[in-house]
Design a protein around this motif. Structure first.
Motif, short mmCIF file in Angstrom:
data_model
loop_
_atom_site.label_atom_id
_atom_site.label_comp_id
_atom_site.label_asym_id
_atom_site.label_seq_id
_atom_site.Cartn_x
_atom_site.Cartn_y
_atom_site.Cartn_z
N THR A 1 0.82 -1.22 0.00
CA THR A 1 0.00 0.00 0.00
C THR A 1 0.85 1.27 0.00
O THR A 1 0.31 2.37 0.05
CB THR A 1 -0.93 0.02 1.22
N SER A 2 2.16 1.13 -0.06
CA SER A 2 3.05 2.28 -0.06
C SER A 2 3.62 2.52 -1.46
O SER A 2 3.58 1.64 -2.32
CB SER A 2 4.20 2.07 0.93
N ALA A 3 4.14 3.73 -1.66
CA ALA A 3 4.74 4.08 -2.95
C ALA A 3 6.07 3.37 -3.16
O ALA A 3 6.55 3.24 -4.28
CB ALA A 3 4.92 5.59 -3.04
N ILE A 4 6.67 2.92 -2.07
CA ILE A 4 7.94 2.19 -2.15
C ILE A 4 7.67 0.71 -1.89
O ILE A 4 6.64 0.35 -1.32
CB ILE A 4 8.96 2.73 -1.13
N PRO A 5 8.59 -0.17 -2.31
CA PRO A 5 8.40 -1.59 -2.02
C PRO A 5 8.30 -1.83 -0.52
O PRO A 5 8.91 -1.12 0.28
CB PRO A 5 9.65 -2.23 -2.62
N CYS A 6 7.54 -2.81 -0.16
CA CYS A 6 7.45 -3.23 1.24
C CYS A 6 8.63 -4.16 1.52
O CYS A 6 8.81 -5.17 0.84
CB CYS A 6 6.12 -3.93 1.50
N LYS A 7 9.42 -3.78 2.50
CA LYS A 7 10.60 -4.57 2.89
C LYS A 7 10.32 -5.21 4.23
O LYS A 7 9.81 -4.55 5.16
CB LYS A 7 11.81 -3.65 2.97
N ALA A 8 10.62 -6.48 4.36
CA ALA A 8 10.30 -7.18 5.60
C ALA A 8 11.31 -8.28 5.89
O ALA A 8 12.02 -8.75 5.00
CB ALA A 8 8.90 -7.79 5.50
N ILE A 9 11.37 -8.66 7.15
CA ILE A 9 12.03 -9.89 7.53
C ILE A 9 10.98 -11.00 7.43
O ILE A 9 9.91 -10.90 8.03
CB ILE A 9 12.59 -9.84 8.97
N LEU A 10 11.28 -12.01 6.67
CA LEU A 10 10.38 -13.16 6.51
C LEU A 10 11.03 -14.37 7.17
O LEU A 10 12.23 -14.62 6.96
CB LEU A 10 10.14 -13.45 5.03
N GLN A 11 10.26 -15.07 7.94
CA GLN A 11 10.78 -16.29 8.57
C GLN A 11 9.76 -17.41 8.43
O GLN A 11 8.56 -17.22 8.68
CB GLN A 11 11.08 -16.04 10.05
N ARG A 12 10.25 -18.56 8.02
CA ARG A 12 9.41 -19.74 7.93
C ARG A 12 9.96 -20.80 8.86
O ARG A 12 11.15 -21.15 8.76
CB ARG A 12 9.35 -20.27 6.49
N LEU A 13 9.12 -21.27 9.77
CA LEU A 13 9.53 -22.24 10.79
C LEU A 13 8.79 -23.54 10.56
O LEU A 13 7.55 -23.54 10.42
CB LEU A 13 9.22 -21.70 12.19
N SER A 14 9.51 -24.64 10.57
CA SER A 14 8.88 -25.94 10.39
C SER A 14 7.97 -26.26 11.56
O SER A 14 8.28 -25.93 12.71
CB SER A 14 9.94 -27.04 10.26
#
Length: 204
Positions: free
Chosen positions: A189-202
């Motif tokens: 929803t922002s004019a810039i890319p959304c940057k995030a920490i993504l974590q996937r846990l088994s």
């Protein structure tokens, strides 16, 4: 198999193109193709037909699959060059952006100009946890996870994530954990890319 017609009708040419022919069959086809243009033309036709079938039957992978695959390849190459593996902290509701500063401040933790809609930089991998910095320009595909927990910590930009029947507006510093077995999608929803920490846990 002695005649050209027997070879053409035997199915060996199809096996040859598919890489499933025996060594004796490969030798036979090579010998026949060297002296018979009909065999060479048939091999070209079979290859073209199989390629057309593969193209029309192919299932396009989700953008996130490609992004994480490329990030994994990059990560493995970095390990080969001497980078030591690290284990970033587990993402929780108490996580802060500052917890990940050492990885966010890496010289290579930037969004390339040529990047696709989703780009990822792997910063940690174990059999039970994958952690990456991700950039999303527009939106993710609809996904559902049955065997891993997916968590986000927004670093820059804003987005809305719809999980099941609920939509959540997220901004820098916000944490979100996707429930198991729940269809979800993230929309920037922002004019810039959304940057995030993504974590996937088994799932244990």
């Amino acid at each position: 198999m002695r005649s050209l017609s027997e070879l053409m009708e035997s199915g060996v040419l199809e096996l040859y193109v598919l890489g499933a022919a025996s060594s004796e069959e490969i030798q036979l086809v090579d010998e026949m193709a060297a002296t018979h243009p009909e065999v060479r033309n048939e091999l070209l036709q079979i290859s073209a037909t199989l390629e057309q079938y593969a193209q029309t039957s192919a299932v396009k992978p989700r953008a996130s699959v490609k992004a994480l695959l490329m990030a994994t390849i990059d990560y493995l190459e970095r390990m080969k060059k001497g980078e030591l593996p690290e284990s970033p902290p587990e993402l929780t509701a108490n996580s802060r952006i500052s917890d990940f500063e050492k990885w966010l401040n890496r010289a290579d933790a930037v969004l390339p100009a040529h990047a696709d809609d989703i780009y990822a930089k792997l910063i940690g991998y174990t059999p039970s946890a994958t952690t990456a910095i991700v950039w999303l320009k527009t939106q993710s595909d609809n996904e559902v996870h049955d065997d891993e927990y997916e968590r986000f910590l927004i670093v820059e930009g804003t987005c809305c994530i719809t999980a099941g029947d609920e939509t959540h507006a997220l901004a820098a510093g916000d944490f979100f954990a996707v429930p198991l077995h729940t269809t979800h999608q993230l929309i920037v929803t922002s004019a810039i890319p959304c940057k995030a920490i993504l974590q996937r846990l088994s799932v244990a």
